[in-house]
Design a protein around this motif. Structure first.
Motif, PDB file in Angstrom:
ATOM      1  N   SER A   1      12.331  -1.005 -22.162  1.00  8.56           N
ATOM      2  CA  SER A   1      12.664  -0.545 -23.511  1.00  8.56           C
ATOM      3  C   SER A   1      12.079   0.835 -23.787  1.00  8.56           C
ATOM      4  CB  SER A   1      12.170  -1.528 -24.567  1.00  8.56           C
ATOM      5  OG  SER A   1      10.755  -1.536 -24.625  1.00  8.56           O
ATOM      6  N   GLY A   2      10.942   1.174 -23.145  1.00  6.67           N
ATOM      7  CA  GLY A   2      10.287   2.460 -23.384  1.00  6.67           C
ATOM      8  C   GLY A   2      11.172   3.654 -23.089  1.00  6.67           C
ATOM      9  N   PRO A   3      11.766   3.725 -21.864  1.00  4.81           N
ATOM     10  CA  PRO A   3      12.664   4.846 -21.576  1.00  4.81           C
ATOM     11  C   PRO A   3      13.846   4.933 -22.528  1.00  4.81           C
ATOM     12  CG  PRO A   3      12.069   3.710 -19.561  1.00  4.81           C
ATOM     13  CD  PRO A   3      11.516   2.889 -20.681  1.00  4.81           C
ATOM     14  N   PHE A   4      14.410   3.764 -22.896  1.00  6.80           N
ATOM     15  CA  PHE A   4      15.550   3.805 -23.810  1.00  6.80           C
ATOM     16  C   PHE A   4      15.141   4.371 -25.157  1.00  6.80           C
ATOM     17  CE2 PHE A   4      18.096   2.289 -27.277  1.00  6.80           C
ATOM     18  CZ  PHE A   4      19.371   2.608 -26.847  1.00  6.80           C
ATOM     19  N   TRP A   5      14.051   3.864 -25.727  1.00  5.11           N
ATOM     20  CA  TRP A   5      13.655   4.315 -27.054  1.00  5.11           C
ATOM     21  C   TRP A   5      13.193   5.769 -27.039  1.00  5.11           C
ATOM     22  CZ3 TRP A   5      15.571   2.420 -31.064  1.00  5.11           C
ATOM     23  CH2 TRP A   5      15.776   1.053 -31.231  1.00  5.11           C
TER      24      TRP A   5
ATOM     25  N   THR B   1      17.507   8.729  -6.005  1.00  2.00           N
ATOM     26  CA  THR B   1      17.940   8.331  -4.664  1.00  2.00           C
ATOM     27  C   THR B   1      16.815   7.634  -3.907  1.00  2.00           C
ATOM     28  OG1 THR B   1      19.477  10.208  -4.601  1.00  2.00           O
ATOM     29  CG2 THR B   1      18.907   9.175  -2.494  1.00  2.00           C
ATOM     30  N   THR B   2      15.610   8.172  -4.026  1.00  2.00           N
ATOM     31  CA  THR B   2      14.462   7.595  -3.312  1.00  2.00           C
ATOM     32  C   THR B   2      14.151   6.189  -3.792  1.00  2.00           C
ATOM     33  OG1 THR B   2      13.505   9.796  -2.997  1.00  2.00           O
ATOM     34  CG2 THR B   2      12.029   7.906  -2.746  1.00  2.00           C
ATOM     35  N   VAL B   3      14.021   6.003  -5.087  1.00  2.00           N
ATOM     36  CA  VAL B   3      13.593   4.707  -5.635  1.00  2.00           C
ATOM     37  C   VAL B   3      14.650   3.633  -5.435  1.00  2.00           C
ATOM     38  CG1 VAL B   3      13.049   3.473  -7.776  1.00  2.00           C
ATOM     39  CG2 VAL B   3      11.993   5.689  -7.299  1.00  2.00           C
ATOM     40  N   TYR B   4      15.909   3.954  -5.684  1.00  2.00           N
ATOM     41  CA  TYR B   4      16.935   2.913  -5.710  1.00  2.00           C
ATOM     42  C   TYR B   4      17.740   2.772  -4.422  1.00  2.00           C
ATOM     43  CZ  TYR B   4      15.967   2.718 -10.697  1.00  2.00           C
ATOM     44  OH  TYR B   4      15.344   2.575 -11.910  1.00  2.00           O
ATOM     45  N   PHE B   5      17.621   3.762  -3.501  1.00  2.00           N
ATOM     46  CA  PHE B   5      18.497   3.700  -2.333  1.00  2.00           C
ATOM     47  C   PHE B   5      17.804   3.872  -0.990  1.00  2.00           C
ATOM     48  CE2 PHE B   5      21.076   5.289  -5.921  1.00  2.00           C
ATOM     49  CZ  PHE B   5      21.988   4.243  -6.010  1.00  2.00           C
ATOM     50  N   THR B   6      16.676   4.561  -0.907  1.00  2.00           N
ATOM     51  CA  THR B   6      16.126   4.874   0.414  1.00  2.00           C
ATOM     52  C   THR B   6      14.704   4.391   0.661  1.00  2.00           C
ATOM     53  OG1 THR B   6      15.287   7.064  -0.271  1.00  2.00           O
ATOM     54  CG2 THR B   6      17.569   6.958   0.511  1.00  2.00           C
ATOM     55  N   SER B   7      13.921   4.138  -0.371  1.00  2.00           N
ATOM     56  CA  SER B   7      12.505   3.828  -0.168  1.00  2.00           C
ATOM     57  C   SER B   7      12.276   2.364   0.203  1.00  2.00           C
ATOM     58  CB  SER B   7      11.709   4.157  -1.433  1.00  2.00           C
ATOM     59  OG  SER B   7      10.359   3.745  -1.282  1.00  2.00           O
ATOM     60  N   GLY B   8      11.537   2.154   1.284  1.00  2.00           N
ATOM     61  CA  GLY B   8      11.143   0.801   1.647  1.00  2.00           C
ATOM     62  C   GLY B   8      10.053   0.254   0.743  1.00  2.00           C
ATOM     63  N   MET B   9       9.329   1.148   0.061  1.00  2.00           N
ATOM     64  CA  MET B   9       8.252   0.703  -0.823  1.00  2.00           C
ATOM     65  C   MET B   9       8.799  -0.015  -2.053  1.00  2.00           C
ATOM     66  SD  MET B   9       5.622   3.935  -0.710  1.00  2.00           S
ATOM     67  CE  MET B   9       4.387   3.040  -1.653  1.00  2.00           C
ATOM     68  N   THR B  10       9.959   0.418  -2.520  1.00  2.00           N
ATOM     69  CA  THR B  10      10.545  -0.213  -3.707  1.00  2.00           C
ATOM     70  C   THR B  10      11.570  -1.282  -3.350  1.00  2.00           C
ATOM     71  OG1 THR B  10      12.241   1.520  -3.838  1.00  2.00           O
ATOM     72  CG2 THR B  10      10.200   1.858  -5.102  1.00  2.00           C
ATOM     73  N   GLY B  11      12.213  -1.142  -2.193  1.00  2.00           N
ATOM     74  CA  GLY B  11      13.206  -2.125  -1.793  1.00  2.00           C
ATOM     75  C   GLY B  11      14.525  -2.004  -2.526  1.00  2.00           C
ATOM     76  N   GLY B  12      14.830  -0.820  -3.046  1.00  2.00           N
ATOM     77  CA  GLY B  12      16.076  -0.636  -3.762  1.00  2.00           C
ATOM     78  C   GLY B  12      16.074  -1.382  -5.082  1.00  2.00           C
ATOM     79  N   VAL B  13      17.253  -1.583  -5.650  1.00  2.00           N
ATOM     80  CA  VAL B  13      17.355  -2.251  -6.949  1.00  2.00           C
ATOM     81  C   VAL B  13      16.883  -3.709  -6.871  1.00  2.00           C
ATOM     82  CG1 VAL B  13      18.903  -2.885  -8.836  1.00  2.00           C
ATOM     83  CG2 VAL B  13      19.231  -0.709  -7.653  1.00  2.00           C
TER      84      VAL B  13
ATOM     85  N   TYR C   1      20.228  -6.095 -14.567  1.00  2.00           N
ATOM     86  CA  TYR C   1      19.348  -4.981 -14.191  1.00  2.00           C
ATOM     87  C   TYR C   1      20.099  -3.985 -13.315  1.00  2.00           C
ATOM     88  CZ  TYR C   1      15.491  -2.419 -12.002  1.00  2.00           C
ATOM     89  OH  TYR C   1      14.664  -1.430 -11.531  1.00  2.00           O
ATOM     90  N   GLU C   2      20.918  -4.495 -12.389  1.00  2.00           N
ATOM     91  CA  GLU C   2      21.733  -3.602 -11.560  1.00  2.00           C
ATOM     92  C   GLU C   2      22.704  -2.793 -12.420  1.00  2.00           C
ATOM     93  OE1 GLU C   2      22.000  -6.028  -7.319  1.00  2.00           O
ATOM     94  OE2 GLU C   2      23.416  -6.500  -8.935  1.00  2.00           O
ATOM     95  N   PHE C   3      23.297  -3.443 -13.400  1.00  2.00           N
ATOM     96  CA  PHE C   3      24.210  -2.763 -14.312  1.00  2.00           C
ATOM     97  C   PHE C   3      23.467  -1.679 -15.098  1.00  2.00           C
ATOM     98  CE2 PHE C   3      26.012  -2.701 -18.699  1.00  2.00           C
ATOM     99  CZ  PHE C   3      27.215  -2.080 -18.412  1.00  2.00           C
ATOM    100  N   TRP C   4      22.259  -1.989 -15.584  1.00  2.00           N
ATOM    101  CA  TRP C   4      21.447  -1.031 -16.359  1.00  2.00           C
ATOM    102  C   TRP C   4      21.078   0.186 -15.519  1.00  2.00           C
ATOM    103  CZ3 TRP C   4      20.174  -1.676 -21.528  1.00  2.00           C
ATOM    104  CH2 TRP C   4      19.211  -0.804 -22.061  1.00  2.00           C
ATOM    105  N   VAL C   5      20.647  -0.080 -14.290  1.00  2.00           N
ATOM    106  CA  VAL C   5      20.309   1.027 -13.383  1.00  2.00           C
ATOM    107  C   VAL C   5      21.558   1.855 -13.096  1.00  2.00           C
ATOM    108  CG1 VAL C   5      19.574   1.611 -11.035  1.00  2.00           C
ATOM    109  CG2 VAL C   5      18.322  -0.114 -12.345  1.00  2.00           C
ATOM    110  N   GLY C   6      22.706   1.186 -12.948  1.00  2.00           N
ATOM    111  CA  GLY C   6      23.950   1.907 -12.710  1.00  2.00           C
ATOM    112  C   GLY C   6      24.278   2.858 -13.842  1.00  2.00           C
ATOM    113  N   ILE C   7      24.066   2.418 -15.090  1.00  2.00           N
ATOM    114  CA  ILE C   7      24.286   3.296 -16.245  1.00  2.00           C
ATOM    115  C   ILE C   7      23.407   4.536 -16.136  1.00  2.00           C
ATOM    116  CG2 ILE C   7      23.971   3.530 -18.737  1.00  2.00           C
ATOM    117  CD1 ILE C   7      24.723   0.582 -19.016  1.00  2.00           C
ATOM    118  N   ALA C   8      22.116   4.333 -15.811  1.00  2.00           N
ATOM    119  CA  ALA C   8      21.174   5.449 -15.723  1.00  2.00           C
ATOM    120  C   ALA C   8      21.581   6.433 -14.632  1.00  2.00           C
ATOM    121  CB  ALA C   8      19.765   4.912 -15.465  1.00  2.00           C
TER     122      ALA C   8
END
Length: 640
Positions: free
Chosen positions: A89-93, A212-224, A582-589
Motif C-alpha cells: 500500500s505504501g508505494p501506491f499511496w 528486470t533484475t527483481v522480477y525476471f533475472t535475480s536468483g535472490m528474489t526468485g522472480g514474481v 500479486y502477479e497482476f499488480w506487478v504487471g500493472i507496475a
C-alpha cells in the motif's frame, strides 16, 4: 544485512566521482547544448528567455520537465521507505497521493496562459489581484516552499551518498549543487528543461534495470513467485501492525492510509506554492500546457509506484535489516539495490538519485532566481530595471542560493532532521496557502482579505494542531513526538482545510469582481516583444477555453480514480493478495513504467526533430544553417 550501510558498499572516491564528476560532466554537456542552440537556432539569452524559455515548450518536453521537477530524492527514497514499513500500500499511496496535485495543476497552468500570458512568476498574479500586502505574504510562503523542497533534495541525496560511500554527509550536501549552478547560469530555464530531459531519461533506464533484475533475472528474489513467497513468509515473521493479517501484500493498511492522507495534503503545498511548477506552465506553449501536465503526472506515477513496489518490497523479501533511523534517512532503496547487485546496484541507485536531486534542484534555482528578480528586485527595488539588470540579478541569485542551499541542508542535518520528517511536515508549514493561491487564478470572486487571512490563520491552525496533538498524545513536544503519524496527520489537515475554508467563506460573504484584463495590463514584459504564436490552438480563445474545461474534467476524474475508485474498495474489502493477483499488480507496475519511459524519452525527440536536425547539421558543417528571426521564435517550439 544489518551492517550494509555502516560498512559502506562503495569506496569514498566513488562518492566524489558522482558528486563532482557527474556534476561537472552535465554542467559542460548542458552548457554546450545551450551554446549550440544559440549558434544554430538563433536563440538569445535575454532576461525574458532566461526566466521563461521563450514560452514555447511543447508537450513532450513539458511532461519530461514535470517528471523531473517532481522526482525528488524523496520520490526514490521515501517511497521505498513506506513500502518497507507498510507493504504494497505504501508505494501506491505515495504515487497516487503525489500525482493528483500535478494533474489538478493543469487547471492552473492553462488559466495562467489564458489570463496572465506575460507572467514570469505566480506572485506577479498575486500582486495584480491583492496589491503589495498580499504579495509579500504569499512571497514568504513561496520562498519557504523553495527552501523546504531544496532541503529535502539535499538531505536525501547527501544521506545516501554518505551511507553508500562514506563521503562526509555535510560535504556532499554542500557540493551537490555546484554543477547545477554552472549550467543553470548558462541557460536559465531552458538549461533546466534540457537537463530535465537528460536526467529523466537516465532515471527511467535505471528504473527498468531494477525492475528486470527483481522480477525476471535475480536468483535472490526468485522472480514474481519468489517475491510472493518471501513476502508472505516475512509477514509471518514480522507482521505489519495495522495491516490485514499483518500482511505486506494488502491494501488494507491503517499506517498506509494515514501516510496517504498526509501525502495528499502535504504535496498540494509543494506543487501549488512552488514557483518551479508555475515556471514550467509559463514556459509551455498554451496548447501544450494541459497535455504536458497530464502526461507528466501520469508518467511520474510510474517512478515511485514501480520503484518502491520493486526495491522497497525486495528489501523486505531479502530480509535487509535496517534501523528506524536508517529507514527515515531513506536508505531502504540503496540497501536493496546493493544487496541485489552489489557495487553495481549501489552505483545505479546513486546515479538515479543524483539525476533526481540535480534536475529538481536546477528547477528550484531558477524558481528562486525568478522570485528574487521579478518579485523583489523589479517590484520593490528597481521597477524600471532593464533586461540586462534583471539578468544580472538572476545570475547572482542562482550563485548565492546555490551555495546557501547546501548550507541550509547542513544546518538541518545538525539539527537532527531527517528526510522523512521534513517530507511529512511540509504540508503543515505551507499547506494553508494552497487554496488561496489556486482561487486567485481560478475565481474572480476571491476576496483579497479572505485569501491573506486564510493563508496566515491556516498556518497557525496547522501548527497548533500539530504541536497540540503531540502534547496530548505523547506528553511532550519533541522531534520524536511531532514526527509521529497522528500529529503530522492533524497538522496537515488543519492547515489546508482552515486556509481553504476561510478564503471560501470570506469570498462568498464579500465577493470580489476582478476583471481578468487587468492581468495583461499590470504584468508586463521586459525588453522583448510578445511571442507570436502561429498555431491557432495557442491563440484561439474558444480552443483555449475548451482546453481549460478539459483540464477540469480530466483532472477531477483522474483524481477520483487514483484516491477513491482504485484504493478504497480494496481497503474496505479486507483482501490479502494471492499469487495471481500479486502477479497482476506487478504487471500493472511494469507495463506502466514501460509506457511512461517510452513516452517521456521518445516524445520530446519526435516533437523536437526539426531543431535537433538543424543543430546536428550545423555542427557537422554540412549545410548553411539559417539563423531564425526573433519574431518567428514561436515557430521554433520544437527545438529541444
Amino acid at each position: 544485512m544489518a551492517g550494509l550501510i555502516e560498512s559502506t558498499v562503495l569506496p569514498e572516491q566513488v562518492g566524489w566521482i558522482i558528486v563532482l564528476g557527474f556534476g561537472l560532466f552535465f554542467a559542460v554537456l548542458v552548457s554546450f547544448l545551450i551554446k549550440a542552440e544559440k549558434k544554430y537556432l538563433g536563440e538569445k539569452i535575454t532576461s525574458e528567455f532566461f526566466a521563461t524559455a521563450g514560452r514555447t515548450i511543447k508537450t513532450g518536453l513539458t511532461a519530461a520537465a514535470i517528471v523531473s521537477a517532481w522526482t525528488w530524492a524523496a520520490t526514490l527514497l521515501q517511497s521505498s521507505s513506506v513500502a518497507y514499513k507498510f507493504g504494497i500500500s505504501g508505494p501506491f499511496w505515495y504515487a497516487s497521493g503525489a500525482t493528483i496535485q500535478v494533474l489538478l495543476f493543469a487547471m492552473l497552468a492553462i488559466e495562467t496562459k489564458r489570463k496572465a500570458p506575460h507572467a514570469h512568476t505566480f506572485l506577479e498574479i498575486i500582486r495584480a489581484r491583492y496589491g503589495n500586502g498580499g504579495h509579500k505574504v504569499f512571497l514568504t510562503f513561496a520562498l519557504m516552499t523553495n527552501m523546504i523542497v531544496t532541503a529535502m533534495l539535499l538531505l536525501g541525496g547527501a544521506a545516501v551518498i554518505n551511507g553508500l560511500t562514506g563521503m562526509d554527509i555535510s560535504l556532499a550536501a554542500f557540493l551537490i549543487p555546484i554543477g547545477v549552478i554552472i549550467y543553470t547560469l548558462a541557460g536559465g530555464l531552458r538549461a533546466t528543461f534540457i537537463a530535465d530531459y537528460l536526467h529523466t531519461t537516465i532515471i527511467f533506464i535505471v528504473l527498468l534495470i531494477f525492475v528486470t533484475t527483481v522480477y525476471f533475472t535475480s536468483g535472490m528474489t526468485g522472480g514474481v513467485p519468489g517475491m510472493y513467497d518471501k513476502l508472505t513468509a516475512a509477514a509471518h515473521l514480522h507482521p505489519v501492525d495495522g495491516n490485514a493479517a499483518g500482511a505486506y501484500l494488502t491494501m488494507v493498511s491503517l499506517g498506509g492510509l494515514i501516510f496517504g492522507i498526509i501525502n495528499i495534503v502535504g504535496n498540494f503545498g509543494t506543487v501549488f506554492v512552488d514557483q518551479a511548477y508555475w515556471q514550467r506552465a509559463i514556459a509551455a506553449k498554451p496548447s501544450s500546457a494541459v497535455k504536458g501536465y497530464l502526461l507528466g503526472g501520469m508518467a511520474w506515477f510510474a517512478i515511485p509506484f514501480t520503484l518502491a513496489t520493486t526495491l522497497g518490497l525486495a528489501a523486505v523479501a531479502m530480509n535487509v535489516d535496517l534501523t528506524p533511523q536508517q529507514v527515515n534517512l531513506g536508505l531502504v532503496a540503496p540497501s536493496a539495490a546493493a544487496a541485489l547487485l552489489g557495487p553495481a546496484g549501489a552505483i545505479l541507485i546513486l546515479t538515479m538519485l543524483f539525476m533526481a536531486v540535480t534536475s529538481a534542484g536546477s528547477g528550484e534555482l531558477v524558481a528562486v532566481s525568478s522570485l528574487i528578480t521579478y518579485d523583489i528586485y523589479r517590484t520593490y527595488k528597481n521597477p524600471e530595471a532593464t533586461g540586462k539588470q534583471l539578468l544580472r540579478v538572476s545570475h547572482w541569485t542562482i550563485g548565492i542560493f546555490g551555495v546557501g542551499m547546501g548550507a541550509l541542508a547542513i544546518i538541518l542535518l545538525k539539527a537532527g532532521l531527517s528526510l522523512g520528517y521534513v517530507y511529512l511536515a511540509m504540508g503543515v508549514i505551507i499547506g494553508s496557502a494552497v487554496v488561496p493561491i489556486a482561487l486567485t487564478i481560478l475565481w474572480k470572486k476571491t476576496n483579497k482579505n479572505a485569501a491573506i487571512a486564510g493563508a496566515i490563520i491556516g498556518l497557525f491552525a496547522g501548527l497548533i494542531a500539530w504541536f497540540g496533538t503531540a502534547m496530548f498524545m505523547y506528553g511532550n513536544i519533541s522531534l520524536d513526538s511531532t514526527g509521529k503519524d497522528f500529529p503530522m496527520l492533524f497538522g496537515n489537515i488543519a492547515a489546508i482545510l482552515v486556509g481553504g475554508f476561510i478564503v471560501w467563506i470570506g469570498s462568498v460573504v464579500t465577493p470580489a469582481n476582478f476583471d481578468w484584463k487587468r492581468m495583461r495590463e499590470e504584468i508586463t514584459l521586459v525588453d522583448e516583444r510578445e511571442v507570436q504564436y502561429t498555431d491557432p490552438k495557442d491563440t484561439d480563445p474558444v480552443i483555449l477555453e475548451k482546453a481549460s474545461k478539459f483540464s477540469v474534467k480530466s483532472g477531477i476524474a483522474l483524481t477520483l480514480i487514483l484516491v477513491v475508485g482504485w484504493p478504497m474498495p480494496m481497503y474496505f474489502s479486507g483482501y490479502v493478495f494471492d499469487l495471481g493477483f500479486y502477479e497482476f499488480w506487478v504487471g500493472i507496475a511494469v507495463v506502466w513504467a514501460a509506457f511512461a519511459s517510452g513516452s517521456i524519452i521518445l516524445l520530446p525527440i519526435i516533437e523536437g526533430r526539426g531543431g535537433i536536425t538543424r543543430v546536428l547539421l550545423g555542427m557537422a558543417g554540412k549545410t548553411n544553417v539559417k539563423i531564425i528571426d526573433e519574431r518567428k521564435r514561436g515557430e521554433q517550439s520544437d527545438d529541444v
